[in-house]
Design an enzyme around this catalytic site. Structure first.
Site, PDB file in Angstrom:
ATOM      1  N   SER A   1      22.050   6.511 -14.680  1.00  0.00           N
ATOM      2  CA  SER A   1      21.480   5.102 -15.160  1.00  0.00           C
ATOM      3  C   SER A   1      20.060   5.161 -14.582  1.00  0.00           C
ATOM      4  O   SER A   1      19.411   4.159 -15.834  1.00  0.00           O
ATOM      5  CB  SER A   1      21.869   3.693 -14.049  1.00  0.00           C
ATOM      6  OG  SER A   1      22.322   3.216 -13.271  1.00  0.00           O
TER       7      SER A   1
ATOM      8  N   THR B   1      19.582  -6.670 -13.547  1.00  0.00           N
ATOM      9  CA  THR B   1      20.014  -5.102 -14.127  1.00  0.00           C
ATOM     10  C   THR B   1      20.937  -5.885 -14.957  1.00  0.00           C
ATOM     11  O   THR B   1      20.959  -7.200 -14.980  1.00  0.00           O
ATOM     12  CB  THR B   1      20.704  -4.558 -13.032  1.00  0.00           C
ATOM     13  OG1 THR B   1      21.770  -5.231 -12.556  1.00  0.00           O
ATOM     14  CG2 THR B   1      19.636  -3.624 -12.204  1.00  0.00           C
ATOM     15  N   GLY B   2      21.482  -4.846 -16.250  1.00  0.00           N
ATOM     16  CA  GLY B   2      22.116  -6.169 -17.029  1.00  0.00           C
ATOM     17  C   GLY B   2      21.172  -5.834 -18.781  1.00  0.00           C
ATOM     18  O   GLY B   2      20.620  -4.995 -19.326  1.00  0.00           O
TER      19      GLY B   2
ATOM     20  N   THR C   1      20.972   0.137 -13.711  1.00  0.00           N
ATOM     21  CA  THR C   1      19.226   0.384 -13.319  1.00  0.00           C
ATOM     22  C   THR C   1      18.942   0.097 -11.956  1.00  0.00           C
ATOM     23  O   THR C   1      20.105  -0.442 -11.044  1.00  0.00           O
ATOM     24  CB  THR C   1      18.767  -1.161 -13.822  1.00  0.00           C
ATOM     25  OG1 THR C   1      18.500  -0.951 -15.258  1.00  0.00           O
ATOM     26  CG2 THR C   1      17.649  -1.214 -13.966  1.00  0.00           C
TER      27      THR C   1
ATOM     28  N   THR D   1      14.744   2.602 -15.172  1.00  0.00           N
ATOM     29  CA  THR D   1      15.555   2.596 -14.961  1.00  0.00           C
ATOM     30  C   THR D   1      15.672   4.349 -16.483  1.00  0.00           C
ATOM     31  O   THR D   1      14.837   4.284 -16.984  1.00  0.00           O
ATOM     32  CB  THR D   1      16.444   1.257 -15.774  1.00  0.00           C
ATOM     33  OG1 THR D   1      18.243   1.424 -16.457  1.00  0.00           O
ATOM     34  CG2 THR D   1      15.609   1.293 -17.107  1.00  0.00           C
TER      35      THR D   1
ATOM     36  N   ARG E   1      12.985   2.510 -27.350  1.00  0.00           N
ATOM     37  CA  ARG E   1      13.415   1.348 -27.159  1.00  0.00           C
ATOM     38  C   ARG E   1      12.966   0.599 -25.490  1.00  0.00           C
ATOM     39  O   ARG E   1      13.753   1.508 -24.420  1.00  0.00           O
ATOM     40  CB  ARG E   1      14.917   1.099 -27.245  1.00  0.00           C
ATOM     41  CG  ARG E   1      15.096  -0.284 -26.276  1.00  0.00           C
ATOM     42  CD  ARG E   1      16.186  -0.029 -25.375  1.00  0.00           C
ATOM     43  NE  ARG E   1      16.953  -1.615 -24.542  1.00  0.00           N
ATOM     44  CZ  ARG E   1      16.895  -1.715 -23.606  1.00  0.00           C
ATOM     45  NH1 ARG E   1      17.486  -0.351 -22.127  1.00  0.00           N
ATOM     46  NH2 ARG E   1      17.753  -2.502 -23.783  1.00  0.00           N
TER      47      ARG E   1
HETATM   48  N1  ASP Z   1      18.679  -3.574 -18.306  1.00  0.00           N
HETATM   49  C1  ASP Z   1      18.726  -2.533 -18.341  1.00  0.00           C
HETATM   50  C2  ASP Z   1      18.174  -1.845 -19.794  1.00  0.00           C
HETATM   51  O1  ASP Z   1      18.273  -3.127 -20.240  1.00  0.00           O
HETATM   52  C3  ASP Z   1      19.925  -1.374 -18.619  1.00  0.00           C
HETATM   53  C4  ASP Z   1      20.961  -2.323 -16.895  1.00  0.00           C
HETATM   54  O2  ASP Z   1      20.034  -2.981 -15.848  1.00  0.00           O
HETATM   55  O3  ASP Z   1      22.692  -1.859 -16.979  1.00  0.00           O
HETATM   56  O4  ASP Z   1      17.421  -1.557 -19.881  1.00  0.00           O
END
Ligand code: ASP
Length: 312
Positions: A45, A219-220, A168, A186, A196
Site C-alpha cells: 500500500s 487512511t481509507g 496508507t 501511499t 488519480r
Molecule cells: N487513502 C488512500 C487513498 O485513497 C488509500 C487508503 O488509505 O486505503 O489513496
C-alpha cells in the site's frame, strides 16, 4: 514526546523514535519513520512494492506537515522514486509551493539527486494481473494485451476495489519541544485511474497538523476525506474545544453527509492533541495502531475505536 502510526508503520517506529530521543524535530522524525515503510516490499500500500494503477504503473502520493510553522509539502502521482515522503519534505524546504505532481514531481526528485528505479515488484505485478484477469472483458484490450485508452475509465470502475486492495501509512509525532508534525504516504487505490490523487497528498484532507490544537491523518477511502476535509476537520473541532475523541467522532459523523451507504464509508484516522493525548478510530472492525511515548522502551499496539458512519 510521542510517535503514533497506523499499524503498518510499525517497521518505521524505531527510526522515528531514535530521532525524537536524540532531541530531533518531529518533522525529521515523521519523515525518517515513513521511509522504512516506503522501502518495505511486503507493504503493497506504500512505496516500493506498492500496487500499481490500472496500467500497471506504481504512482505514489505523500505529504508532510510541520504543525509549528504550518508549512507543508506534498507530491502526487509520483512515478519511479521510492521515497515520496522525502520528495514532499524537499518541496516544503526548497520550493515556494506546497504540491508537485506527476512528471514535475519526478523531475524535482531527479534534480535532488534521488535515484529513479522500477517500483513494480514481481508480487505486485502478479497481483495486478490477477486483479484484472477475469474482471475486464476481452474487448477492453489491444491484441498485445494492454488496456485500450478509451476503456480506461470503465476498466478502473470494474477493477478498483478499495475494500480489497488499499492502504496508507500515517505518522504523527510530537517532539521534546512540543512541536507536532505529520506524514502520510501511499500508493493509493490499487488499479486506480492513472493520475488519480487520493487524500494522502491533500493538506486538510488526509493530513493536517497545527501545534495550537493537534494533528490528524487518515487512511481509507481518500475521495471521502477529500470531500469532507477530514483531517482539517478534526483540528478544527479541537480548536472549538472538543476533546480529542469527540473531535475524531465529529469528523467521522460529517462523512455521513456524503450520502454513501455505511458499508462504503471506509475511513480510519490517527490523531494527537496538543497535550500529547492520542486517539485512533476506524469504521472497520479489527484495526489497530501503534504508539510510543516518553518512558516506553518499545512501541505498543492498541485497538482503534470502531465508529460506524451514519447519515446526518
Ligand atoms: N487513502 C488512500 C487513498 O485513497 C488509500 C487508503 O488509505 O486505503 O489513496
Amino acid at each position: 514526546m510521542i510517535l503514533i502510526a497506523s499499524s503498518n508503520g510499525a517497521v518505521g517506529m524505531e527510526a522515528g523514535w531514535a530521532i525524537l530521543q536524540a532531541g530531533g524535530s518531529a518533522l525529521d522524525a515523521v519523515e525518517a519513520a515513513t521511509r522504512p515503510v516506503e522501502a518495505n516490499p511486503d507493504d503493497h500500500s506504500v512505496g516500493y512494492g506498492g500496487y500499481p494503477n490500472v496500467l500497471g504503473e506504481v504512482e505514489l502520493d505523500a505529504s508532510i506537515m510541520d504543525g509549528t510553522t504550518l508549512q507543508a509539502g506534498a507530491v502526487g502521482a509520483l512515478r519511479g522514486f521510492r521515497h515520496p515522503i522525502s520528495v514532499a519534505r524537499q518541496v516544503l524546504e526548497e520550493l515556494p509551493h506546497v504540491m508537485l505532481v506527476g512528471d514535475g514531481a519526478a523531475g524535482f526528485a531527479a534534480e535532488l539527486g534521488m535515484q529513479p528505479e522500477n517500483l513494480l515488484t514481481p508480487p505486485a505485478e502478479a497481483a495486478w494481473r490477477a486483479g484484472l484477469d477475469g474482471r475486464l472483458p476481452e474487448e477492453f484490450r489491444h491484441a498485445q494485451g494492454q488496456i485500450m485508452e478509451r476503456m480506461l475509465a470503465r476498466a478502473t470502475r470494474l477493477a478498483t476495489d478499495p475494500e480489497r486492495v488499499a492502504g496508507t501509512v500515517n505518522f504523527i509525532a510530537q517532539d521534546a519541544a512540543g512541536r507536532p508534525a505529520s506524514a502520510v504516504s501511499t500508493s493509493g487505490w490499487a488499479w486506480k485511474y492513472p493520475g488519480r490523487l487520493g487524500d494522502s497528498p491533500i493538506i486538510g484532507a488526509g493530513n493536517y497538523a497545527d501545534d495550537r490544537y493537534g494533528a490528524a491523518a487518515c487512511t481509507g477511502w481518500g475521495e471521502l476525506a477529500i470531500r469532507a476535509g477530514t483531517a482539517r476537520s478534526v483540528v478544527m473541532y479541537l480548536q472549538h474545544g472538543y476533546a480529542l475523541e469527540d473531535a475524531c467522532r465529529a469528523a467521522f459523523h460529517d462523512l455521513g453527509a456524503l450520502g454513501l451507504p455505511p458499508e462504503h464509508c471506509l475511513m480510519s484516522m490517527v490523531a494527537l492533541d496538543r497535550h500529547g493525548q492520542h486517539c485512533a478510530i476506524s469504521t472497520i472492525p479489527g484495526r489497530t495502531y501503534v504508539y510510543q511515548s516518553s518512558g516506553m522502551a518499545a512501541p505498543a499496539e492498541l485497538p482503534r475505536l470502531i465508529v460506524p458512519v451514519t447519515g446526518s
